[in-house]
Enzyme design. Structure first.
Site, PDB file in Angstrom:
ATOM      1  N   ALA A  30      32.105  27.535  14.570  1.00  0.00           N
ATOM      2  CA  ALA A  30      32.953  27.150  13.452  1.00  0.00           C
ATOM      3  C   ALA A  30      32.942  28.276  12.406  1.00  0.00           C
ATOM      4  CB  ALA A  30      32.463  25.846  12.830  1.00  0.00           C
TER       5      ALA A  30
ATOM      6  N   GLY B  72      30.582  25.134  17.557  1.00  0.00           N
ATOM      7  CA  GLY B  72      31.853  24.428  17.653  1.00  0.00           C
ATOM      8  C   GLY B  72      32.636  24.790  18.898  1.00  0.00           C
TER       9      GLY B  72
ATOM     10  N   GLU C  34      31.234  22.670  21.563  1.00  0.00           N
ATOM     11  CA  GLU C  34      31.693  21.303  21.320  1.00  0.00           C
ATOM     12  C   GLU C  34      33.159  21.131  21.700  1.00  0.00           C
ATOM     13  OE1 GLU C  34      28.994  19.724  17.641  1.00  0.00           O
ATOM     14  OE2 GLU C  34      30.285  21.451  17.243  1.00  0.00           O
TER      15      GLU C  34
ATOM     16  N   GLU D  27      23.216  25.711  15.824  1.00  0.00           N
ATOM     17  CA  GLU D  27      23.297  25.266  14.434  1.00  0.00           C
ATOM     18  C   GLU D  27      21.935  25.196  13.749  1.00  0.00           C
ATOM     19  OE1 GLU D  27      26.960  23.602  16.481  1.00  0.00           O
ATOM     20  OE2 GLU D  27      24.845  23.887  16.965  1.00  0.00           O
TER      21      GLU D  27
END
Length: 291
Positions: free
Chosen positions: A99, A142, A145, A165
């Site tokens: 992200a 991300g 994901e 993360e």
């Protein structure tokens, strides 16, 4: 959710973006209406929707506006009766390296909780038509994901998956702890999330995270080929099959079997079920009409 320190992914990976593979860029037909993605139709009959993440200089870091564009493209493909499956890919260097940390760095708890931050990302997982991720390079945070929100993952032989993360003082926030655990099991998911370590494409396949591995130059074409196979079938029945499989992750075995039986019985109200069985008996190719 996140990749590493700063979207300037130079911390570990370097910030140079690579040019897109020519074969992928050439087939994008509607990219002009998007800033961060390339969109088009693929396949011999142009029945496979195609989305390519297009922030190569940031290793396809997933900013909010990019994910909104992905949602918009998915909506368009959902409403296009010609499209039977969708492929999402990135560049050869990175599917998506995480992200956008710069976008998140100064957010407060109140902003995140009050605005339900990242909730719109789930649009990929709620798409009725099958979505195939073609992953080359980094699928981290991300990016991992996003790949896991897809229904099928094809990986290039140099692909890497991870949820780093924890190294940023946070945890996955777009399904990483949930989908990864269901895909690879508790022990490996714990190890990946708690250490931030990555796994290779080969480890991802062995653990059940991806279904097939191909050379990097072939993975997108193979994902499109898979999409074409899916698109040949009845889109109505395909949606039922996808719903039944997804039910296995949310329901007990008894509840899942009831859902499956209900959907199975429902196929007998469709013209495509009759056509499929008639074609089999008559030894000919079925001509599905999505009815």
């Amino acid at each position: 959710m996140a990749l590493m320190r700063g979207v300037a992914v130079a911390w570990l990976l370097g910030s140079r973006g690579l040019p897109f593979a020519a074969a992928t860029a050439r087939a994008s037909t509607a990219g002009a209406q998007y800033q961060h993605i390339l969109v088009g139709k693929k396949g011999e009959k142009e029945n496979v929707g195609f989305i390519q993440l297009n922030r190569t200089k940031a290793l396809n870091a997933l900013c909010d506006s990019l994910m909104k564009e992905v949602s918009q493209a998915l909506d368009e493909f959902e409403n296009d009766p010609a499209i039977g499956a969708i492929v999402i890919t990135g560049s050869e260097k990175a599917f998506a390296a995480g992200a956008d940390i710069k976008e998140m760095e100064n957010k407060t708890f109140q902003e995140c909780y009050g605005g339900n931050f990242l909730s719109q990302w789930n649009r990929v997982a709620t798409t009725k038509k099958p979505v195939i991720a073609a992953v080359n390079g980094y699928a981290l945070g991300g990016g991992c994901e996003l790949a896991m929100m897809c229904d099928i993952i094809y990986a290039g032989d140099k692909a890497q998956f991870g949820q780093p993360e924890i190294l940023l003082g946070t945890i996955p926030g777009a399904g990483g702890t949930q989908r990864l655990t269901k895909a690879v099991g508790k022990s490996l998911a714990m190890e990946m999330v708690l250490t931030g370590d990555r796994i290779s494409a080969q480890e991802a396949k062995a653990s059940g995270l991806v279904s097939k591995i191909y050379p990097a130059a072939q993975v997108v074409d193979e994902a499109i080929r898979c999409g074409e196979k899916i698109a040949f079938n009845s889109k109505l029945i395909t949606a039922m099959a996808k719903e039944a499989i997804n039910g296995a992750f949310e329901l007990t075995l008894a509840e899942g079997n009831r859902l499956e039986k209900h959907l199975f019985h429902s196929t007998f109200s469709t013209s495509d079920r009759k056509e499929g069985m008639s074609a089999f008996v008559e030894k000919r190719k079925a001509n599905f009409t999505d009815q």
